[in-house]
Write an enzyme that holds these catalytic residues in place. Sequence first.
Site, PDB file in Angstrom:
ATOM      1  N   TYR A   1       0.994 -17.917  32.349  1.00 10.18           N
ATOM      2  CA  TYR A   1       0.193 -18.684  31.394  1.00 10.18           C
ATOM      3  C   TYR A   1      -0.348 -19.910  32.110  1.00 10.18           C
ATOM      4  CZ  TYR A   1      -0.866 -21.634  27.282  1.00 10.18           C
ATOM      5  OH  TYR A   1      -1.470 -22.444  26.349  1.00 10.18           O
TER       6      TYR A   1
ATOM      7  N   LYS B   1       2.752 -32.070  32.938  1.00  9.62           N
ATOM      8  CA  LYS B   1       4.121 -32.275  32.468  1.00  9.62           C
ATOM      9  C   LYS B   1       4.821 -33.468  33.118  1.00  9.62           C
ATOM     10  CE  LYS B   1       4.461 -27.400  31.207  1.00  9.62           C
ATOM     11  NZ  LYS B   1       4.630 -27.350  29.732  1.00  9.62           N
TER      12      LYS B   1
ATOM     13  N   ASP C   1      -0.657 -22.796  40.076  1.00 12.28           N
ATOM     14  CA  ASP C   1      -0.448 -23.540  38.835  1.00 12.28           C
ATOM     15  C   ASP C   1       0.982 -24.083  38.851  1.00 12.28           C
ATOM     16  OD1 ASP C   1      -0.914 -22.825  35.270  1.00 12.28           O
ATOM     17  OD2 ASP C   1       0.059 -24.476  36.337  1.00 12.28           O
TER      18      ASP C   1
HETATM   19  P1  KE4 Z   1      -0.799 -27.724  28.393  1.00  7.97           P
HETATM   20  O1  KE4 Z   1      -2.267 -27.496  28.086  1.00  7.97           O
HETATM   21  O2  KE4 Z   1       0.123 -27.168  27.333  1.00  7.97           O
HETATM   22  O3  KE4 Z   1      -0.491 -29.183  28.759  1.00  7.97           O
HETATM   23  O4  KE4 Z   1      -0.468 -26.921  29.765  1.00  7.97           O
HETATM   24  C1  KE4 Z   1      -0.753 -25.552  29.821  1.00  7.97           C
HETATM   25  C2  KE4 Z   1       0.114 -24.915  30.882  1.00  7.97           C
HETATM   26  C3  KE4 Z   1      -0.472 -24.588  32.096  1.00  7.97           C
HETATM   27  N1  KE4 Z   1       0.247 -24.009  33.088  1.00  7.97           N
HETATM   28  C4  KE4 Z   1       1.565 -23.739  32.920  1.00  7.97           C
HETATM   29  C5  KE4 Z   1       2.325 -23.094  34.046  1.00  7.97           C
HETATM   30  C6  KE4 Z   1       2.221 -24.065  31.701  1.00  7.97           C
HETATM   31  O5  KE4 Z   1       3.534 -23.781  31.555  1.00  7.97           O
HETATM   32  C7  KE4 Z   1       1.482 -24.660  30.662  1.00  7.97           C
HETATM   33  C8  KE4 Z   1       2.112 -25.000  29.324  1.00  7.97           C
HETATM   34  N2  KE4 Z   1       3.458 -24.566  29.140  1.00  7.97           N
HETATM   35  C9  KE4 Z   1       3.862 -24.315  27.769  1.00  7.97           C
HETATM   36  C10 KE4 Z   1       5.312 -23.816  27.814  1.00  7.97           C
HETATM   37  N3  KE4 Z   1       5.373 -22.411  27.930  1.00  7.97           N
HETATM   38  C11 KE4 Z   1       3.701 -25.541  26.913  1.00  7.97           C
HETATM   39  C12 KE4 Z   1       4.380 -25.443  25.559  1.00  7.97           C
HETATM   40  C13 KE4 Z   1       3.391 -25.114  24.457  1.00  7.97           C
HETATM   41  O6  KE4 Z   1       2.442 -24.336  24.680  1.00  7.97           O
HETATM   42  O7  KE4 Z   1       3.632 -25.632  23.364  1.00  7.97           O
END
Ligand code: KE4
Length: 428
Positions: A142, A265, A237
């Site tokens: 993701y 993060k 990523d």
């Molecule tokens: P955000 O847009 O949520 O800040 O980041 C997206 C993203 C991009 N790349 C990786 C490897 C990520 O894990 C994420 C976001 N992770 C999720 C957890 N699986 C955030 C939690 C959520 O979606 O509420």
Amino acid sequence: MSSNAQLFDRAQRTIPGGVNSPVRAFRQVGGVPRFIDRAEGAYMIDAEGTRFIDYIGSWGPMIAGHAHPDVIEAVQRAATRSLSFGAPTADEIEMAEAICKLMPAVEMVRLVSSGTEAGMSAIRLARGFTGRDAIVKFEGCYHGHADSLLVKAGSGLLTFGNPSSGGVPADLAKHTLVLEFNNIAQIEALFAARGPEISCVMVEPIAGNMNFIRGDAAWHRRLRELCTEHGALLVWDEVMTGFRVALGGAQQVYDIRPDLVVMGKVIGGGMPLAAFGGRADVMHKLSPLGNVYQAGTLSGNPVAVAAGMAQLRIIQRPGFYDRLAATTRQLMQGLDAAAARHGITFRTDSEGGMFGFYFADTLPRNYPDVAGADVEIFKRFFHAMLDRGVYLAPSMYEAGFLSAAHGPDVIAATLDAADAAFAQIGQA
Ligand code: KE4
């Protein structure tokens, strides 16, 4: 005082699903989400006053522990100087220099407000730099919810992808190829057939969105070689692994240099701050220098930068990652031992302050391995732990996270809860 159930009922009247991000709704595990009132150190306290040991840490950001005094004080100090200027600040330079110092592959960096924005910008930059439209990603990884990345595998290995979400045009999804994680033969065949079309290969070096799955070192080396050979950009990523599995992220663990890195993060300390960066010649394609446009009202926000810089100072303290990794390994070994005592088939894996556990007898290597796991026993374990004050990720497709505040007493309490939880599910 409203109960979690009352808050959830009320939330669902004005917020879709009652949450502002789907995984928070507990849909995979069932039950009522806990509405968090406050958090400190390794603990979160919900609206009913129940205290939980937190193994989500806001999905990675809270590596120093909740409400760390240095971070809170930095935010309070920055906030008194106003919350946003829409103009450059000296602190943004300090953060950019810190990221370039700590992330081996990053020569230049741009700050944005979310991992999604960082990932979306990185693929636009890769397309603009190479002049090619195709991107490659891997099933189960993701990278945020940008349209080009919400794509599932096409009908055949070499066929372009189909939307994995409503609202994503097929005409856009077709430019995304989705292969199997850790599969060298597939990526070799793809580059042999379509190498000149590929702008970038985007990958989570250790996948944290299909539980916790390590990319094989040989596979990562092959991705690096093929991208170099065919003029495609390798995009790592590290939104989740960056500053989480090691101070230098997965780049330090694997000693591989991608062309672009997506981060988030931890660098925000819990505030909306993410980044993308990498080779200077690639980053020079970005507006206002080059023709790849990217912008943001709150990019490099001074309060978010203050939080992030305070946390970056904390994680650079001597021994921070040695202690974090040792504590995580201790937790994994304790969970393995507790499961074995109760005859539960169970495996764990971890790197730095990030971990995964599986109700299976082998570690997963790709998405089908995880999808084949027993979700029912996961659900029972999740709730058995939640009932005992341990808050795990409410999905077996997520990784877990520790903080520097997870001390011996927290680990001991977690393992006591796990022993009772394994006993409970073993009887079901
Ligand atoms: P955000 O847009 O949520 O800040 O980041 C997206 C993203 C991009 N790349 C990786 C490897 C990520 O894990 C994420 C976001 N992770 C999720 C957890 N699986 C955030 C939690 C959520 O979606 O509420």
